[in-house]
Design an enzyme around this catalytic site. Sequence first.
Site, PDB file in Angstrom:
ATOM      1  N   LYS A 188     -42.861  -4.804 -36.217  1.00  0.00           N
ATOM      2  CA  LYS A 188     -41.992  -4.546 -37.373  1.00  0.00           C
ATOM      3  C   LYS A 188     -41.790  -5.877 -38.083  1.00  0.00           C
ATOM      4  O   LYS A 188     -40.787  -6.579 -37.913  1.00  0.00           O
ATOM      5  CB  LYS A 188     -40.668  -3.948 -36.909  1.00  0.00           C
ATOM      6  CG  LYS A 188     -39.935  -3.200 -38.021  1.00  0.00           C
ATOM      7  CD  LYS A 188     -40.679  -1.940 -38.426  1.00  0.00           C
ATOM      8  CE  LYS A 188     -39.915  -1.146 -39.466  1.00  0.00           C
ATOM      9  NZ  LYS A 188     -40.665   0.019 -39.922  1.00  0.00           N
ATOM     10  N   SER A 384     -43.076   4.035 -42.144  1.00  0.00           N
ATOM     11  CA  SER A 384     -41.712   3.920 -41.666  1.00  0.00           C
ATOM     12  C   SER A 384     -40.934   5.180 -42.051  1.00  0.00           C
ATOM     13  O   SER A 384     -41.289   6.277 -41.615  1.00  0.00           O
ATOM     14  CB  SER A 384     -41.077   2.645 -42.222  1.00  0.00           C
ATOM     15  OG  SER A 384     -40.122   2.119 -41.329  1.00  0.00           O
TER      16      SER A 384
END
Length: 592
Positions: A188, A384
């Site tokens: 991430k 996401s």
Amino acid sequence: MKQFFLTVLGVFTGLILFIIVIPMVLIIAAAASSGTPATPANSVLELDLREGLTDQVSTNPFAAFGGSGLSVVGIVDTLAQAEKDAQVKVLLVRLPEAGLSPAAADEIRQSIRRFRAAGKVVIAHSQGFMPVGTVISSYMVGASASELWMQNTASFQATGFSANSVFLGRAFEKYGVNAQFEQRYEYKNAVNEFTQSDYTGPHREAMTAWMTSIYDSAIANAASDRKVAAPALKTTIEAGPYSAQQALSLKLVDKIGQVEEAEAEAKRRAGRGSDIIEFSDYASSKGERTGSGRDAIAIVGGEGAIMTGTGGSSTFGGGSSIYSDRTAEAIYDAIEDSAVKAIVFRVSSPGGSPEASEQILAAVRAARAAGKPVVISMGDYAASGGYWISSEADWIVAQPSTLTGSIGVFGGKFVVSEALGRFGVDLRGLSVGGDYSDAFSPSSAFTEGQRAAFSASMDRTYEEFVQRVATGRKIPIARVREIARGRVWTGAQGKTLGLVDQLGGLTEAIGKARELANIPADQSVRYKRFPTPQSPWEALSEVFGVQSEAAQALVALGGVMADPQTRAVMSRIQTERLRGQGASVLADQPLP
């Protein structure tokens, strides 16, 4: 007294609208009254890709401030009509010198190939391919044409694919900014730009992998269209840069000439009495495809960052965002429409709020429970939060170059009290209640208890995300955790991992929706778009409130501004705005 202030506010608002809106309406009315002529015989459509693209046509009549007005979905829709229009003979494409979004380039290329398959000619003209970003995608679109032209003074510098990241870690350390973030997990990478001075190992690994996937896909497509071997084309391209003449001798392009010469050739190929029509004018005259028949397929649009709310405050010049109330309502409207047999949900989003994402996903579940299959069509991004809202659909279609996955979460804050103190500014905070009440204060770092509580919330959101992917994709949860960890994948990579079912664009998604709804291939079908475009009056009422005297006074203008031609003029220019806050399921930032 209250009424007095309301009246003053209404008068003030009326003055602003009189100064700004009335002249605009007069201009639009003049444009509308002139009418749009029928498409002349032997027409050449000129599609200029140099001014940027959105993914979807805006439903906001006042979004037409500051952009080209072209959208990928609009191009696909218009070319689908043009390929069946006997009056349209040739498509002339003006290529950008820099890059196109890879997924947008994939979808435009597919539309060009369908146009050519209908027996029509496509001429592409380039004023150079500069060595920036995703320029290889621009070349790929040009390679799909019947002929690729290049200006004599231009350079062919599309020798690869590059991207840059700005890291602020050292600067923050130097100037006293404390970036306190949690990420789930090491891939991430959006957090790294605030905390690091270079790529971490996982950051470099993931970016290199998806960049290589996009690059290899573009080379393979261009080689197929140019009828050469992909390894040979790759070797030639990487040995550049080249002058226009060298590019011609290496068969990277077909002809050298000015754009006026390419236009003349397009007109010659179109036939006697041919004329050039701007793409936007043709699109306005045709409108969106509606189809025909008893059964309908709903096309629900969603572009931009995902957030809660309706988006009612962003009427004037507002960019694209996916607002959870409005998008969920659009899906529920499609559910309640008895003619709608399946839903195609076009998603182009790098993510956003988990809460907003879950609200939209709940609507997707409701559609499936109502017996209406949902097919996702992914645009540039469905990563996401964009993947969250897609995860439980019946079928997922993505372009090879779509950026997807990024199954993870991040969040945190910047503590700026020390940085401000160096300039004599003292930031202090007060709070009442529990220990967590000032957890996100920029004046002080997390306490140990606050950090633990925040970390636990990140863990919960991550596990919820993983569970939804496991449920929707029918993948063991342990396997989802292996391929998640916040990593971005391309559509091509996602297909091998089971995150994507099929490679393609909106056309392929519609085809799959027909199949899942058991609509025979030879049966006509209608297309119904949700949410429906707002009229200018509806947009004004949303901003100023239906009780605003000034807004009410504009109702007379509604008839003029609701005219389809007027809306076509108004919707030419699009913008995009990304916003996220708090805990975000947000992917890396868009490509340059």
